[in-house]
Write an enzyme that holds these catalytic residues in place. Structure first.
Site, short mmCIF file in Angstrom:
data_model
loop_
_atom_site.label_atom_id
_atom_site.label_comp_id
_atom_site.label_asym_id
_atom_site.label_seq_id
_atom_site.Cartn_x
_atom_site.Cartn_y
_atom_site.Cartn_z
CG HIS A 46 -1.91 -1.09 1.26
ND1 HIS A 46 -1.84 -2.13 2.16
CD2 HIS A 46 -3.00 -1.34 0.49
CE1 HIS A 46 -2.83 -2.96 1.95
NE2 HIS A 46 -3.56 -2.50 0.94
CE LYS A 158 0.30 -9.49 -4.73
NZ LYS A 158 -0.96 -10.12 -4.28
#
Ligand code: PAF
Length: 289
Positions: A46, A158
């Site tokens: 993040h 991803k």
């Protein structure tokens, strides 16, 4: 082209929990705004999204909301880790605003009467194992983009299917936001960073390298469609992990490419190691059969 920025927010990070507060803080922001949408439990992945958002925009809004709509019955919605204090400490000074609404604030009626569908793209690959998951994702992402009104929003590569579906959401509904894909963060071994890696033993982490190795083989076989597909088929035959899929896809439709495909190819991998489902993905280009 939007100018790259390096400076962070000038004031300390502020927490807001209501849509009204968010709207009023957002209205006061001058210049470009980036949104980083998360379900909290923030980690390095993040922070990489936040760092990229800071490079690209004057202001960053991070949303921190565990979305019940994207969890199916029997999935870990109740057990999903929540630690707002830790999240705030991690991004303090890095983002302007953290929007962490309650479920009631986001969904006064649950399930909402009107919601969105991700279509067929939401029913294949990861969606086949999680019916309704991507419908929940597109519904909350559309709401969060409406509420934060960003110029751009960053998403990791991803979760390649999620990224592709969000790109479709923005294109199909003409949402006025640019989606900025961020490259996968990897460990030195090549293993894609994921909070799920914590479930793996040392031997499991070794076994999981089959994903990044297969990706490298498939990308190395580009620009030939048959080369890419051959590398994936050989990896599945070797059976080093319990493959769910290892596919060469058209990133726009998420359908498998055929030999006449030219242009971008999304190589999407998923497999189980020690009971943990792991993902990896990369985009390459095909120019030959
Ligand atoms: O990727 C996630 O964390 C979630 O699916 C998202 C995009 C924040 C929507 O809840």
């Amino acid at each position: 082209m939007m100018q790259e920025k390096v400076a962070g927010p000038e004031t300390a990070t502020e927490l807001v929990t209501t849509k009204a507060e968010l709207r009023s803080r957002r209205a006061a922001m001058e210049g470009t705004v980036a949104a980083v949408l998360t379900m909290g439990s923030l980690h390095d992945g993040h922070l990489a999204l936040v760092a990229r958002a800071r490079e690209l925009a004057d202001h960053v809004i991070l949303t921190d909301f565990v979305n019940p709509l994207q969890f199916g019955p029997g999935e870990d919605y109740e057990a999903y880790p929540r630690d707002l204090e830790a999240d705030l400490a991690l991004v303090d000074g890095l983002v302007d605003l953290v929007f962490a609404p309650s479920v009631r604030e986001m969904y006064p009626v649950l399930p909402p009467t009107v919601s969105l569908s991700a279509g067929r793209a939401g029913t294949i690959l990861e969606g086949a194992a999680r019916p309704g998951h991507f419908d929940g994702v597109v519904t909350v992402v559309a709401k969060l983009l409406h509420l934060t009104e960003p110029h751009l929003s960053v998403f990791g590569r991803k979760d390649a299917q999620q990224l592709a579906i969000i790109q479709r959401l923005v294109a199909d509904l003409d949402l006025p936001v640019r989606i900025e894909p961020i490259e996968i963060e990897r460990e030195v071994t090549g293993l894609a960073r994921s909070s799920r890696n914590a479930y793996l033993s040392a031997a499991g982490r070794e076994q999981a390298l089959a994903l990044s190795r297969t990706l490298a083989e498939a990308i190395g076989a580009a620009p030939s469609v048959s080369g890419i597909r051959g590398a994936l088929a050989r990896a599945v035959d070797r059976g080093e992990i319990d493959w769910a899929y290892a596919l060469a896809l058209d990133p726009a439709t998420l359908e498998e490419i055929t030999s006449d495909h030219r242009g971008e190819v999304l190589v999407a991998l998923a497999g189980r190691v020690e009971g943990t489902r792991l993902l990896d993905a990369a985009v390459t280009v095909a120019t030959a059969p």
